[in-house]
Design a protein around this motif. Structure first.
Motif, PDB file in Angstrom:
ATOM      1  N   PHE A  37     -25.728 -41.014  13.309  1.00  0.00           N
ATOM      2  CA  PHE A  37     -27.093 -41.005  13.841  1.00  0.00           C
ATOM      3  C   PHE A  37     -27.130 -41.006  15.362  1.00  0.00           C
ATOM      4  CE2 PHE A  37     -30.813 -43.455  15.312  1.00  0.00           C
ATOM      5  CZ  PHE A  37     -31.807 -42.569  14.928  1.00  0.00           C
ATOM      6  N   LEU A  38     -26.549 -42.026  15.974  1.00  0.00           N
ATOM      7  CA  LEU A  38     -26.686 -42.177  17.424  1.00  0.00           C
ATOM      8  C   LEU A  38     -26.007 -41.037  18.181  1.00  0.00           C
ATOM      9  CD1 LEU A  38     -26.122 -46.037  17.784  1.00  0.00           C
ATOM     10  CD2 LEU A  38     -28.283 -44.782  17.768  1.00  0.00           C
ATOM     11  N   LEU A  39     -24.811 -40.670  17.779  1.00  0.00           N
ATOM     12  CA  LEU A  39     -24.079 -39.616  18.485  1.00  0.00           C
ATOM     13  C   LEU A  39     -24.787 -38.256  18.382  1.00  0.00           C
ATOM     14  CD1 LEU A  39     -21.591 -38.884  20.133  1.00  0.00           C
ATOM     15  CD2 LEU A  39     -20.354 -38.489  17.999  1.00  0.00           C
ATOM     16  N   PRO A  40     -25.213 -37.803  17.189  1.00  0.00           N
ATOM     17  CA  PRO A  40     -25.940 -36.518  17.137  1.00  0.00           C
ATOM     18  C   PRO A  40     -27.255 -36.540  17.918  1.00  0.00           C
ATOM     19  CG  PRO A  40     -25.147 -37.138  14.961  1.00  0.00           C
ATOM     20  CD  PRO A  40     -24.945 -38.324  15.833  1.00  0.00           C
ATOM     21  N   VAL A  41     -28.005 -37.646  17.834  1.00  0.00           N
ATOM     22  CA  VAL A  41     -29.273 -37.730  18.573  1.00  0.00           C
ATOM     23  C   VAL A  41     -29.013 -37.696  20.070  1.00  0.00           C
ATOM     24  CG1 VAL A  41     -31.242 -39.209  19.091  1.00  0.00           C
ATOM     25  CG2 VAL A  41     -30.515 -38.900  16.733  1.00  0.00           C
ATOM     26  N   ALA A  42     -28.016 -38.452  20.519  1.00  0.00           N
ATOM     27  CA  ALA A  42     -27.692 -38.451  21.945  1.00  0.00           C
ATOM     28  C   ALA A  42     -27.259 -37.062  22.417  1.00  0.00           C
ATOM     29  CB  ALA A  42     -26.591 -39.471  22.221  1.00  0.00           C
ATOM     30  N   LYS A  43     -26.482 -36.365  21.601  1.00  0.00           N
ATOM     31  CA  LYS A  43     -26.045 -35.021  21.967  1.00  0.00           C
ATOM     32  C   LYS A  43     -27.222 -34.054  22.026  1.00  0.00           C
ATOM     33  CE  LYS A  43     -22.644 -31.472  20.717  1.00  0.00           C
ATOM     34  NZ  LYS A  43     -21.569 -31.074  19.753  1.00  0.00           N
ATOM     35  N   LEU A  44     -28.167 -34.200  21.090  1.00  0.00           N
ATOM     36  CA  LEU A  44     -29.342 -33.333  21.076  1.00  0.00           C
ATOM     37  C   LEU A  44     -30.211 -33.580  22.303  1.00  0.00           C
ATOM     38  CD1 LEU A  44     -30.764 -31.213  19.270  1.00  0.00           C
ATOM     39  CD2 LEU A  44     -32.068 -33.086  18.268  1.00  0.00           C
ATOM     40  N   LEU A  45     -30.425 -34.856  22.648  1.00  0.00           N
ATOM     41  CA  LEU A  45     -31.232 -35.182  23.824  1.00  0.00           C
ATOM     42  C   LEU A  45     -30.526 -34.756  25.114  1.00  0.00           C
ATOM     43  CD1 LEU A  45     -32.557 -38.725  22.821  1.00  0.00           C
ATOM     44  CD2 LEU A  45     -33.729 -36.526  22.649  1.00  0.00           C
ATOM     45  N   TRP A  46     -29.221 -34.903  25.152  1.00  0.00           N
ATOM     46  CA  TRP A  46     -28.454 -34.465  26.326  1.00  0.00           C
ATOM     47  C   TRP A  46     -28.601 -32.958  26.530  1.00  0.00           C
ATOM     48  CZ3 TRP A  46     -25.559 -36.963  30.064  1.00  0.00           C
ATOM     49  CH2 TRP A  46     -24.714 -36.156  30.831  1.00  0.00           C
ATOM     50  N   GLY A  47     -28.529 -32.206  25.434  1.00  0.00           N
ATOM     51  CA  GLY A  47     -28.662 -30.756  25.542  1.00  0.00           C
ATOM     52  C   GLY A  47     -30.046 -30.304  25.952  1.00  0.00           C
ATOM     53  N   SER A  48     -31.073 -31.141  25.731  1.00  0.00           N
ATOM     54  CA  SER A  48     -32.420 -30.763  26.146  1.00  0.00           C
ATOM     55  C   SER A  48     -32.623 -30.874  27.649  1.00  0.00           C
ATOM     56  CB  SER A  48     -33.445 -31.654  25.430  1.00  0.00           C
ATOM     57  OG  SER A  48     -33.350 -33.001  25.875  1.00  0.00           O
ATOM     58  N   VAL A  49     -31.763 -31.631  28.332  1.00  0.00           N
ATOM     59  CA  VAL A  49     -31.877 -31.831  29.784  1.00  0.00           C
ATOM     60  C   VAL A  49     -30.814 -31.036  30.541  1.00  0.00           C
ATOM     61  CG1 VAL A  49     -31.826 -33.532  31.646  1.00  0.00           C
ATOM     62  CG2 VAL A  49     -32.870 -34.119  29.446  1.00  0.00           C
ATOM     63  N   PHE A  50     -29.584 -31.013  30.021  1.00  0.00           N
ATOM     64  CA  PHE A  50     -28.481 -30.329  30.681  1.00  0.00           C
ATOM     65  C   PHE A  50     -28.172 -29.043  29.928  1.00  0.00           C
ATOM     66  CE2 PHE A  50     -28.100 -34.801  31.653  1.00  0.00           C
ATOM     67  CZ  PHE A  50     -27.883 -34.802  33.029  1.00  0.00           C
ATOM     68  N   THR A  51     -28.630 -27.893  30.465  1.00  0.00           N
ATOM     69  CA  THR A  51     -28.473 -26.615  29.760  1.00  0.00           C
ATOM     70  C   THR A  51     -27.961 -25.477  30.662  1.00  0.00           C
ATOM     71  OG1 THR A  51     -30.799 -26.149  30.260  1.00  0.00           O
ATOM     72  CG2 THR A  51     -30.335 -27.154  28.124  1.00  0.00           C
ATOM     73  N   PRO A  52     -26.781 -25.509  31.275  1.00  0.00           N
ATOM     74  CA  PRO A  52     -25.886 -26.671  31.418  1.00  0.00           C
ATOM     75  C   PRO A  52     -26.241 -27.541  32.617  1.00  0.00           C
ATOM     76  CG  PRO A  52     -24.822 -24.737  32.283  1.00  0.00           C
ATOM     77  CD  PRO A  52     -26.166 -24.274  31.789  1.00  0.00           C
ATOM     78  N   SER A  53     -27.047 -27.011  33.546  1.00  0.00           N
ATOM     79  CA  SER A  53     -27.433 -27.800  34.720  1.00  0.00           C
ATOM     80  C   SER A  53     -28.690 -28.604  34.399  1.00  0.00           C
ATOM     81  CB  SER A  53     -27.697 -26.870  35.902  1.00  0.00           C
ATOM     82  OG  SER A  53     -28.720 -25.946  35.573  1.00  0.00           O
ATOM     83  N   PRO A  54     -28.922 -29.724  35.095  1.00  0.00           N
ATOM     84  CA  PRO A  54     -30.096 -30.552  34.809  1.00  0.00           C
ATOM     85  C   PRO A  54     -31.396 -29.783  35.026  1.00  0.00           C
ATOM     86  CG  PRO A  54     -28.510 -31.738  36.177  1.00  0.00           C
ATOM     87  CD  PRO A  54     -28.045 -30.321  36.114  1.00  0.00           C
ATOM     88  N   THR A  55     -32.298 -29.868  34.067  1.00  0.00           N
ATOM     89  CA  THR A  55     -33.588 -29.193  34.144  1.00  0.00           C
ATOM     90  C   THR A  55     -34.598 -29.898  33.254  1.00  0.00           C
ATOM     91  OG1 THR A  55     -34.752 -27.105  33.789  1.00  0.00           O
ATOM     92  CG2 THR A  55     -32.945 -27.603  32.314  1.00  0.00           C
ATOM     93  N   ALA A  56     -35.850 -29.848  33.673  1.00  0.00           N
ATOM     94  CA  ALA A  56     -36.953 -30.413  32.877  1.00  0.00           C
ATOM     95  C   ALA A  56     -37.805 -29.302  32.272  1.00  0.00           C
ATOM     96  CB  ALA A  56     -37.813 -31.333  33.742  1.00  0.00           C
ATOM     97  N   GLU A  57     -37.262 -28.098  32.234  1.00  0.00           N
ATOM     98  CA  GLU A  57     -38.037 -26.948  31.776  1.00  0.00           C
ATOM     99  C   GLU A  57     -38.510 -27.110  30.333  1.00  0.00           C
ATOM    100  OE1 GLU A  57     -37.426 -22.121  31.073  1.00  0.00           O
ATOM    101  OE2 GLU A  57     -35.869 -23.325  32.075  1.00  0.00           O
TER     102      GLU A  57
END
Length: 288
Positions: A37-57
């Motif tokens: 649970f925690l690892l997949p959710v953290a990876k999903l949230l990480w990918g929403s911000v770092f794609t690959p550079s930090p962005t809030a798009e």
């Protein structure tokens, strides 16, 4: 040494374990939650911000395009309505279960548990059979002469609410039943002896003491309804998207994992915020 032995014996006698022993027993569950649970959710949230550079798009897109906020609002509204309906319909069932005994109690419990053991997919398809244009409901109404042509019952918001309420109602009934079962019957009899009627006794004694069960059931139903996928997708259709079906669409059809992670992050924040508000409201209700 003797004192330590006595203390350990006292803890064992009282049914308590030391902190290292408790952590050791909980370690497999902690690892399972972390990996599944925690690892997949953290990876999903990480990918929403770092794609690959930090962005809030991805998060700005949710705010800038009204359709996504509309879907989120509809999801929260549907979850709230389902929770209220599950409480209104489930509380009397739990109250009857707590008052019955013997075979009658077993029969009512079976009526509650058997649907819970049935697959959600099967129950959702059952509602399709009931509500479709040539389904049981339309066929019965037309044979009775109530309507002249089939009604549009399937793929509507009402169909989603009814089907989700049916699927999630056991999660409301069981916690309330457990809470009602723990209330000593002497309290109700004492209230009646002091002159309270049945309704007054219920409002003043039974309902306040069952608040923990109501809280637990409401939280479970509300959270499950927020993230429900199968029933809205089958019964609601594409016209009644929820946030869960939208996330599924972004991951399986559009393959837009960063935006799906942003949607999941917003849903997580909204869920935690609403649960916190509900918990504070319950504490206020207990104080009142």
């Amino acid at each position: 040494m003797a004192n330590a032995t006595v203390a350990a014996t006292d803890r064992a006698t009282a049914g308590q374990l030391s902190r290292p022993a408790s952590l050791t027993l909980a370690l497999p569950l902690i690892l399972l939650l972390g990996l599944a649970f925690l690892l997949p959710v953290a990876k999903l949230l990480w990918g929403s911000v770092f794609t690959p550079s930090p962005t809030a798009e991805n998060y700005l897109r949710i705010v800038q395009e009204p359709i996504f906020l509309k879907i989120l609002l509809r999801t929260v509204q549907t979850a709230a309505v389902v929770t209220c309906l599950a409480f209104v319909l489930g509380y009397p069932v739990a109250l009857v279960m707590s008052k019955l005994g013997g075979r009658a109690a077993m029969l009512v419990a079976a009526c509650v548990l058997i649907p819970l053991w049935t697959s959600v997919l099967v129950r959702s398809y059952a509602w399709i059979v009931l509500l479709q244009r040539t389904g049981v409901v339309n066929s019965t109404l037309m044979s009775w002469g109530v309507i002249n042509e089939p009604l549009k019952l399937i793929y509507t918001e009402g169909a989603v609410i009814v089907a989700m309420t049916h699927v999630l109602m056991p999660y409301m009934i069981l916690p309330i039943f457990s809470s009602l079962r723990s209330i000593p019957p002497e309290l109700d009899r004492a209230a009646r002896n002091l002159g309270a009627g049945p309704w007054t006794s219920f409002i003043a004694v039974t309902l306040p003491l069952s608040l923990p069960g109501i809280y637990a059931g409401s939280i479970m139903v509300f959270i499950l309804a927020l993230g429900f996928y199968v029933t809205p997708a089958l019964v609601g259709g594409p016209q009644n998207l929820t946030i869960a079906t939208l996330i599924g669409q972004q991951t399986t059809e559009l393959l837009n994992w960063p935006f799906a992670g942003a949607l999941a992050g917003v849903l997580l924040v909204v869920t935690l915020g609403l649960v916190g508000l509900f918990r504070r409201f319950l504490r206020f209700g207990k104080g009142a």
